[in-house]
Design a protein around this motif. Structure first.
Motif, PDB file in Angstrom:
ATOM      1  N   ILE A 186      -7.870  72.767  24.871  1.00 29.96           N
ATOM      2  CA  ILE A 186      -6.796  73.736  25.058  1.00 29.96           C
ATOM      3  C   ILE A 186      -6.220  74.061  23.680  1.00 29.96           C
ATOM      4  O   ILE A 186      -5.798  73.162  22.948  1.00 29.96           O
ATOM      5  CB  ILE A 186      -5.695  73.181  25.982  1.00 29.96           C
ATOM      6  N   THR A 187      -6.235  75.329  23.317  1.00 30.48           N
ATOM      7  CA  THR A 187      -5.707  75.770  22.029  1.00 30.48           C
ATOM      8  C   THR A 187      -4.516  76.693  22.277  1.00 30.48           C
ATOM      9  O   THR A 187      -4.656  77.717  22.933  1.00 30.48           O
ATOM     10  CB  THR A 187      -6.788  76.519  21.216  1.00 30.48           C
ATOM     11  N   ASP A 188      -3.356  76.293  21.778  1.00 33.60           N
ATOM     12  CA  ASP A 188      -2.115  77.061  21.967  1.00 33.60           C
ATOM     13  C   ASP A 188      -1.888  77.432  23.437  1.00 33.60           C
ATOM     14  O   ASP A 188      -1.512  78.553  23.755  1.00 33.60           O
ATOM     15  CB  ASP A 188      -2.107  78.310  21.090  1.00 33.60           C
ATOM     16  N   GLY A 189      -2.159  76.487  24.314  1.00 37.85           N
ATOM     17  CA  GLY A 189      -1.913  76.691  25.743  1.00 37.85           C
ATOM     18  C   GLY A 189      -3.015  77.405  26.495  1.00 37.85           C
ATOM     19  O   GLY A 189      -2.919  77.585  27.706  1.00 37.85           O
ATOM     20  N   ILE A 190      -4.080  77.806  25.816  1.00 41.68           N
ATOM     21  CA  ILE A 190      -5.176  78.541  26.445  1.00 41.68           C
ATOM     22  C   ILE A 190      -6.377  77.616  26.605  1.00 41.68           C
ATOM     23  O   ILE A 190      -6.856  77.042  25.618  1.00 41.68           O
ATOM     24  CB  ILE A 190      -5.596  79.783  25.615  1.00 41.68           C
ATOM     25  N   ARG A 191      -6.871  77.489  27.829  1.00 41.30           N
ATOM     26  CA  ARG A 191      -8.054  76.656  28.079  1.00 41.30           C
ATOM     27  C   ARG A 191      -9.299  77.334  27.525  1.00 41.30           C
ATOM     28  O   ARG A 191      -9.498  78.530  27.708  1.00 41.30           O
ATOM     29  CB  ARG A 191      -8.258  76.435  29.574  1.00 41.30           C
ATOM     30  N   ILE A 227      -3.100  68.022  16.730  1.00 39.48           N
ATOM     31  CA  ILE A 227      -4.056  67.749  17.808  1.00 39.48           C
ATOM     32  C   ILE A 227      -3.536  66.556  18.589  1.00 39.48           C
ATOM     33  O   ILE A 227      -3.139  65.544  18.009  1.00 39.48           O
ATOM     34  CB  ILE A 227      -5.457  67.409  17.259  1.00 39.48           C
ATOM     35  N   LYS A 228      -3.542  66.671  19.909  1.00 38.53           N
ATOM     36  CA  LYS A 228      -3.237  65.548  20.797  1.00 38.53           C
ATOM     37  C   LYS A 228      -4.478  65.314  21.645  1.00 38.53           C
ATOM     38  O   LYS A 228      -5.056  66.268  22.183  1.00 38.53           O
ATOM     39  CB  LYS A 228      -2.062  65.868  21.715  1.00 38.53           C
ATOM     40  N   VAL A 229      -4.874  64.059  21.760  1.00 38.65           N
ATOM     41  CA  VAL A 229      -6.045  63.704  22.556  1.00 38.65           C
ATOM     42  C   VAL A 229      -5.594  62.784  23.677  1.00 38.65           C
ATOM     43  O   VAL A 229      -5.006  61.730  23.428  1.00 38.65           O
ATOM     44  CB  VAL A 229      -7.119  63.012  21.693  1.00 38.65           C
ATOM     45  N   ILE A 280      -8.126  67.644  25.056  1.00 39.81           N
ATOM     46  CA  ILE A 280      -7.834  67.781  23.636  1.00 39.81           C
ATOM     47  C   ILE A 280      -6.976  69.029  23.482  1.00 39.81           C
ATOM     48  O   ILE A 280      -7.416  70.134  23.785  1.00 39.81           O
ATOM     49  CB  ILE A 280      -9.124  67.871  22.813  1.00 39.81           C
ATOM     50  N   VAL A 281      -5.729  68.819  23.058  1.00 39.64           N
ATOM     51  CA  VAL A 281      -4.758  69.905  22.945  1.00 39.64           C
ATOM     52  C   VAL A 281      -4.535  70.205  21.464  1.00 39.64           C
ATOM     53  O   VAL A 281      -4.145  69.322  20.697  1.00 39.64           O
ATOM     54  CB  VAL A 281      -3.416  69.531  23.611  1.00 39.64           C
ATOM     55  N   VAL A 282      -4.797  71.446  21.069  1.00 45.96           N
ATOM     56  CA  VAL A 282      -4.665  71.864  19.683  1.00 45.96           C
ATOM     57  C   VAL A 282      -3.547  72.897  19.586  1.00 45.96           C
ATOM     58  O   VAL A 282      -3.487  73.825  20.384  1.00 45.96           O
ATOM     59  CB  VAL A 282      -5.987  72.483  19.168  1.00 45.96           C
ATOM     60  N   GLU A 283      -2.680  72.702  18.620  1.00 48.04           N
ATOM     61  CA  GLU A 283      -1.642  73.687  18.309  1.00 48.04           C
ATOM     62  C   GLU A 283      -1.937  74.212  16.912  1.00 48.04           C
ATOM     63  O   GLU A 283      -2.171  73.430  15.986  1.00 48.04           O
ATOM     64  CB  GLU A 283      -0.249  73.055  18.351  1.00 48.04           C
TER      65      GLU A 283
END
Length: 83
Positions: free
Chosen positions: A27-32, A48-50, A67-70
């Motif tokens: 997920i990058t900036d809330g978009i899957r 990055i949060k895992v 994996i969440v990327v901002e």
């Protein structure tokens, strides 16, 4: 890498706790991601949060990890170049 996370030899696929790479959600900036990657340059990553277990409900039901990327903001870039 971190415990429970293995990156494949191709440098792209991620195995979380032995799950298949398709079971990990990016997920990058809330978009899957529908392609299975973050889709941005490494220089644009702010954080990055895992999640390898106990995935927050907002990310849905996954069998691997999340994996969440901002990305960096404009102000992060501006500060980087004016130091």
């Amino acid at each position: 890498t971190m415990p429970g996370v293995t990156v494949a030899a191709n440098g792209k696929d991620v195995y979380v706790r032995g799950s298949r790479p398709q079971s990990t959600q990016f997920i990058t900036d809330g978009i899957r991601s529908i392609t299975g990657d973050i889709g941005i340059s490494g220089q644009a990553i702010g954080s990055i949060k895992v999640y390898t277990g106990g995935v927050p409900a907002q990310y849905g039901d996954v069998t691997g990890g999340v994996i969440v990327v901002e990305t960096k903001s404009y102000f992060d870039y501006a500060q980087q170049f004016h130091q």
